[in-house]
Motif scaffolding. Structure first.
Motif, PDB file in Angstrom:
ATOM      1  N   VAL A  50       4.407  11.341   6.667  1.00 42.18           N
ATOM      2  CA  VAL A  50       3.048  10.346   6.050  1.00 42.18           C
ATOM      3  C   VAL A  50       3.497   9.827   4.887  1.00 42.18           C
ATOM      4  CG1 VAL A  50       1.151   9.721   6.574  1.00 42.18           C
ATOM      5  CG2 VAL A  50       1.433  11.029   7.902  1.00 42.18           C
ATOM      6  N   LEU A  51       3.184   8.618   4.778  1.00 44.20           N
ATOM      7  CA  LEU A  51       3.581   8.482   2.959  1.00 44.20           C
ATOM      8  C   LEU A  51       1.868   7.871   2.674  1.00 44.20           C
ATOM      9  CD1 LEU A  51       5.091   7.013   0.790  1.00 44.20           C
ATOM     10  CD2 LEU A  51       5.621   5.076   1.803  1.00 44.20           C
ATOM     11  N   PHE A  52       2.010   8.230   1.934  1.00 48.70           N
ATOM     12  CA  PHE A  52       0.657   7.391   1.302  1.00 48.70           C
ATOM     13  C   PHE A  52       0.827   7.317   0.027  1.00 48.70           C
ATOM     14  CE2 PHE A  52       0.418  12.078   3.057  1.00 48.70           C
ATOM     15  CZ  PHE A  52      -1.112  11.918   4.243  1.00 48.70           C
ATOM     16  N   MET A  53      -0.312   6.144  -0.555  1.00 48.24           N
ATOM     17  CA  MET A  53       0.548   5.175  -1.427  1.00 48.24           C
ATOM     18  C   MET A  53      -1.476   5.447  -2.324  1.00 48.24           C
ATOM     19  SD  MET A  53       2.532   1.966   0.278  1.00 48.24           S
ATOM     20  CE  MET A  53       3.297   1.724  -1.558  1.00 48.24           C
ATOM     21  N   PHE A  54      -1.062   4.984  -3.514  1.00 50.63           N
ATOM     22  CA  PHE A  54      -2.442   4.356  -3.720  1.00 50.63           C
ATOM     23  C   PHE A  54      -2.846   4.120  -4.864  1.00 50.63           C
ATOM     24  CE2 PHE A  54      -5.703   6.371  -7.039  1.00 50.63           C
ATOM     25  CZ  PHE A  54      -6.864   6.529  -6.962  1.00 50.63           C
ATOM     26  N   MET A  55      -3.270   3.548  -5.070  1.00 53.80           N
ATOM     27  CA  MET A  55      -3.383   1.674  -6.914  1.00 53.80           C
ATOM     28  C   MET A  55      -4.486   2.531  -7.410  1.00 53.80           C
ATOM     29  SD  MET A  55      -3.213  -0.953  -7.611  1.00 53.80           S
ATOM     30  CE  MET A  55      -2.332  -1.691  -6.908  1.00 53.80           C
ATOM     31  N   ARG A  56      -4.145   2.878  -8.829  1.00 54.83           N
ATOM     32  CA  ARG A  56      -4.931   3.401  -9.444  1.00 54.83           C
ATOM     33  C   ARG A  56      -5.567   2.990 -10.937  1.00 54.83           C
ATOM     34  NH1 ARG A  56      -1.985   6.814 -13.702  1.00 54.83           N
ATOM     35  NH2 ARG A  56      -4.152   7.856 -13.149  1.00 54.83           N
ATOM     36  N   HIS A  57      -6.213   1.337  -9.983  1.00 53.26           N
ATOM     37  CA  HIS A  57      -6.744   0.123 -10.258  1.00 53.26           C
ATOM     38  C   HIS A  57      -8.173  -0.600  -9.921  1.00 53.26           C
ATOM     39  CE1 HIS A  57      -2.920  -0.018 -13.745  1.00 53.26           C
ATOM     40  NE2 HIS A  57      -2.737   0.411 -12.014  1.00 53.26           N
ATOM     41  N   THR A  58      -8.596  -1.022 -10.218  1.00 51.40           N
ATOM     42  CA  THR A  58      -9.669  -1.476  -9.898  1.00 51.40           C
ATOM     43  C   THR A  58     -10.483  -2.800  -9.650  1.00 51.40           C
ATOM     44  OG1 THR A  58     -11.074  -1.040 -12.180  1.00 51.40           O
ATOM     45  CG2 THR A  58     -11.435   0.336 -10.268  1.00 51.40           C
ATOM     46  N   SER A  59      -9.073  -3.820 -10.008  1.00 56.42           N
ATOM     47  CA  SER A  59      -8.905  -5.229  -9.735  1.00 56.42           C
ATOM     48  C   SER A  59      -7.685  -5.833  -9.517  1.00 56.42           C
ATOM     49  CB  SER A  59      -9.399  -6.029 -10.797  1.00 56.42           C
ATOM     50  OG  SER A  59      -8.528  -5.661 -12.471  1.00 56.42           O
ATOM     51  N   ALA A  60      -7.141  -4.472  -8.459  1.00 53.38           N
ATOM     52  CA  ALA A  60      -5.342  -4.707  -7.838  1.00 53.38           C
ATOM     53  C   ALA A  60      -5.507  -3.761  -6.336  1.00 53.38           C
ATOM     54  CB  ALA A  60      -4.172  -4.590  -8.876  1.00 53.38           C
ATOM     55  N   SER A  61      -4.912  -4.109  -5.526  1.00 55.55           N
ATOM     56  CA  SER A  61      -5.543  -3.127  -4.089  1.00 55.55           C
ATOM     57  C   SER A  61      -4.284  -3.603  -3.013  1.00 55.55           C
ATOM     58  CB  SER A  61      -6.827  -4.224  -3.283  1.00 55.55           C
ATOM     59  OG  SER A  61      -6.357  -5.607  -2.707  1.00 55.55           O
ATOM     60  N   LEU A  62      -4.306  -2.192  -2.155  1.00 56.06           N
ATOM     61  CA  LEU A  62      -2.940  -2.690  -1.087  1.00 56.06           C
ATOM     62  C   LEU A  62      -3.104  -3.162   0.282  1.00 56.06           C
ATOM     63  CD1 LEU A  62      -1.832   1.562  -2.420  1.00 56.06           C
ATOM     64  CD2 LEU A  62      -0.731  -1.188  -2.761  1.00 56.06           C
ATOM     65  N   VAL A  63      -2.522  -3.800   0.797  1.00 55.66           N
ATOM     66  CA  VAL A  63      -2.925  -4.610   1.597  1.00 55.66           C
ATOM     67  C   VAL A  63      -1.142  -4.978   2.699  1.00 55.66           C
ATOM     68  CG1 VAL A  63      -2.747  -6.788   2.345  1.00 55.66           C
ATOM     69  CG2 VAL A  63      -4.439  -6.461   0.429  1.00 55.66           C
ATOM     70  N   ILE A  64      -1.319  -4.119   3.426  1.00 55.63           N
ATOM     71  CA  ILE A  64      -0.716  -4.343   4.815  1.00 55.63           C
ATOM     72  C   ILE A  64      -0.531  -5.909   5.379  1.00 55.63           C
ATOM     73  CG2 ILE A  64       0.813  -3.478   6.630  1.00 55.63           C
ATOM     74  CD1 ILE A  64       0.407  -0.859   5.334  1.00 55.63           C
ATOM     75  N   GLN A  65       0.705  -6.342   5.106  1.00 50.98           N
ATOM     76  CA  GLN A  65      -0.220  -8.072   5.981  1.00 50.98           C
ATOM     77  C   GLN A  65       1.219  -8.858   6.360  1.00 50.98           C
ATOM     78  OE1 GLN A  65      -2.160 -10.302   7.602  1.00 50.98           O
ATOM     79  NE2 GLN A  65      -3.543  -8.857   7.772  1.00 50.98           N
ATOM     80  N   GLU A  66       1.744  -9.856   7.360  1.00 52.47           N
ATOM     81  CA  GLU A  66       2.656 -11.045   7.657  1.00 52.47           C
ATOM     82  C   GLU A  66       3.690 -10.332   6.543  1.00 52.47           C
ATOM     83  OE1 GLU A  66       2.920 -14.296  10.981  1.00 52.47           O
ATOM     84  OE2 GLU A  66       3.969 -14.375   8.662  1.00 52.47           O
ATOM     85  N   ASN A  67       4.533 -10.727   7.186  1.00 53.16           N
ATOM     86  CA  ASN A  67       5.990 -10.339   6.265  1.00 53.16           C
ATOM     87  C   ASN A  67       6.831 -11.919   5.860  1.00 53.16           C
ATOM     88  OD1 ASN A  67       7.314 -10.017   8.335  1.00 53.16           O
ATOM     89  ND2 ASN A  67       7.906  -7.726   7.130  1.00 53.16           N
ATOM     90  N   ALA A  68       6.151 -12.401   7.313  1.00 54.13           N
ATOM     91  CA  ALA A  68       6.999 -13.776   7.424  1.00 54.13           C
ATOM     92  C   ALA A  68       6.787 -15.527   6.982  1.00 54.13           C
ATOM     93  CB  ALA A  68       6.660 -13.798   9.505  1.00 54.13           C
ATOM     94  N   ASP A  69       5.600 -16.061   7.006  1.00 52.60           N
ATOM     95  CA  ASP A  69       5.079 -16.955   6.859  1.00 52.60           C
ATOM     96  C   ASP A  69       4.493 -17.024   5.141  1.00 52.60           C
ATOM     97  OD1 ASP A  69       4.650 -19.879   6.417  1.00 52.60           O
ATOM     98  OD2 ASP A  69       3.490 -19.906   8.098  1.00 52.60           O
ATOM     99  N   PRO A  70       4.713 -16.653   4.092  1.00 53.70           N
ATOM    100  CA  PRO A  70       4.698 -17.402   2.900  1.00 53.70           C
ATOM    101  C   PRO A  70       3.193 -17.534   2.895  1.00 53.70           C
ATOM    102  CG  PRO A  70       6.501 -18.408   2.225  1.00 53.70           C
ATOM    103  CD  PRO A  70       6.701 -18.477   4.401  1.00 53.70           C
ATOM    104  N   ASP A  71       3.253 -18.629   3.698  1.00 56.34           N
ATOM    105  CA  ASP A  71       1.183 -19.427   4.209  1.00 56.34           C
ATOM    106  C   ASP A  71       0.587 -18.777   4.479  1.00 56.34           C
ATOM    107  OD1 ASP A  71       2.338 -22.141   3.086  1.00 56.34           O
ATOM    108  OD2 ASP A  71       2.606 -22.903   5.397  1.00 56.34           O
ATOM    109  N   VAL A  72       0.796 -18.002   5.418  1.00 59.81           N
ATOM    110  CA  VAL A  72      -0.189 -16.266   5.198  1.00 59.81           C
ATOM    111  C   VAL A  72      -0.872 -15.917   3.965  1.00 59.81           C
ATOM    112  CG1 VAL A  72      -0.206 -14.168   6.601  1.00 59.81           C
ATOM    113  CG2 VAL A  72       0.418 -16.129   7.911  1.00 59.81           C
ATOM    114  N   ARG A  73      -0.088 -15.779   3.346  1.00 63.13           N
ATOM    115  CA  ARG A  73      -0.139 -15.149   1.287  1.00 63.13           C
ATOM    116  C   ARG A  73      -1.115 -15.634   0.951  1.00 63.13           C
ATOM    117  NH1 ARG A  73       5.059 -13.074   3.225  1.00 63.13           N
ATOM    118  NH2 ARG A  73       5.861 -14.019   0.918  1.00 63.13           N
ATOM    119  N   THR A  74      -1.075 -17.229   1.175  1.00 61.56           N
ATOM    120  CA  THR A  74      -1.633 -18.131   0.609  1.00 61.56           C
ATOM    121  C   THR A  74      -2.986 -17.987   0.645  1.00 61.56           C
ATOM    122  OG1 THR A  74       0.516 -19.542   0.238  1.00 61.56           O
ATOM    123  CG2 THR A  74      -2.196 -20.754  -0.306  1.00 61.56           C
ATOM    124  N   ASP A  75      -3.232 -18.122   2.167  1.00 60.67           N
ATOM    125  CA  ASP A  75      -4.903 -18.326   2.810  1.00 60.67           C
ATOM    126  C   ASP A  75      -5.197 -16.917   2.284  1.00 60.67           C
ATOM    127  OD1 ASP A  75      -3.977 -20.799   4.086  1.00 60.67           O
ATOM    128  OD2 ASP A  75      -3.122 -20.125   5.643  1.00 60.67           O
TER     129      ASP A  75
END
Lengths: 153, 153, 153
Positions: A50-75
């Motif tokens: 298992v790979l574990f990922m941890f963001m050491r900040h309180t105003s940025a986060s980690l998200v797993i999401q669609e990597n095909a259409d960049p419009d998804v990230r805009t939305d």
């Protein structure tokens, strides 16, 4: 329920490996770090675990999401803006109008996640990418702790 | 992308340690349990690995957030109130007007998270604290399962 | 703070076990997979450790929520509909009006979580069930990677 469980594959956990990834973000946007996560897995000699990922900040986060259409990230970014608007009369406003919304967005999306590693590769879905979600308006340097627990090549 | 990966440090995973933390909350607020998590790590003799935390409830959650200005916690609580208001005509209302909003807030913020442990200490960021988010109006006794997987001192 | 830490119980991590669960969902609803998770734990011969679950999709997620009153699940689904409505003028709309809301809901609820395993059983709370949250209108086949790290019976 219509469901099916594959055969179970087992290994001995041989290693716990840790490194820190530092990334310069471009302000409020999603930055793909799937390649960086893969690089860590390769350098570790990871096989199954298992790979574990941890963001050491309180105003940025980690998200797993669609990597095909960049419009998804805009939305996704505009959806978070709607859920945590800048003009919501926040009590905490000393660090600028984008600061408190950034904390709310971080709380809603999270700073810790894991990804399975199978046969030396990230077992993400076909359309999944791993992203840093930067919620501040300006670029920031963000640190993510990467850890692998599992077997070795 | 401008990014940098630190050297990888590896250890053999020697232990999986488990304990349950019980905390009396003060009703709808965020309660800092970073010190309790640190105490568990010390008592376990943890060196390098991962701390896992799991909330055994459906109307309280675990949140990693800013530990400096208490106004941030006030705003986080009111942000959740806006996203899951008491007067939203919920179908499930037999347990009081704060119950269904509490379930929604728990779903949005989550009941499981992990924190890296490096050289015997929690590798949280400078401004990060670990909080129980109590979403019910009245105080409740909440149980969190703490687990450490990694190497020992 | 009024809190109490139970005695710590430690084991050697003997195994990392991996399998994939495939489930046919019924369209936008929550499907209980606690029994499937328990089956994996039993077949693995798991004793003490951590169960990791990972959803390999970007429009369905994993949620731990109340398993008693089905009205709670109805309200959770409608809460997400309010937070990510179909008519929000999304840029990404080529895959239908339910697609972009499904991505937002997945981002807000998450695709990775863990559950403690103690003495061979999932250490969830009395009222907690583990659910696939399907966010698309139509039924889909969803894959979840199940992994256990810990000791064996």
């Amino acid at each position: 329920m219509n469901d099916q469980l594959s055969p179970i594959i087992s290994f001995a956990p041989e290693t716990i490996a840790t490194a820190t990834l530092a990334v310069e973000t471009n302000g409020q946007t999603l930055t793909d770090i799937t390649r960086e996560a893969t690089r860590f897995i390769k350098q570790t000699g990871a096989k199954d675990g298992v790979l574990f990922m941890f963001m050491r900040h309180t105003s940025a986060s980690l998200v797993i999401q669609e990597n095909a259409d960049p419009d998804v990230r805009t939305d996704l970014v505009s959806a978070l803006d709607r859920l945590a608007p800048a003009n919501a009369h926040w009590v905490h406003d000393v660090e600028g109008p984008d600061d408190m919304p950034a904390h709310v967005k971080t709380m809603l999306t999270g700073v810790s996640l894991h990804v399975p590693v199978i046969a030396g590769a990230l077992a993400v879905g076909v359309w999944q990418g791993i992203y840093i979600a930067e919620h501040r308006a300006r670029p920031h340097r963000r640190e993510i702790v990467l850890q692998f627990i599992g077997s070795r090549q």
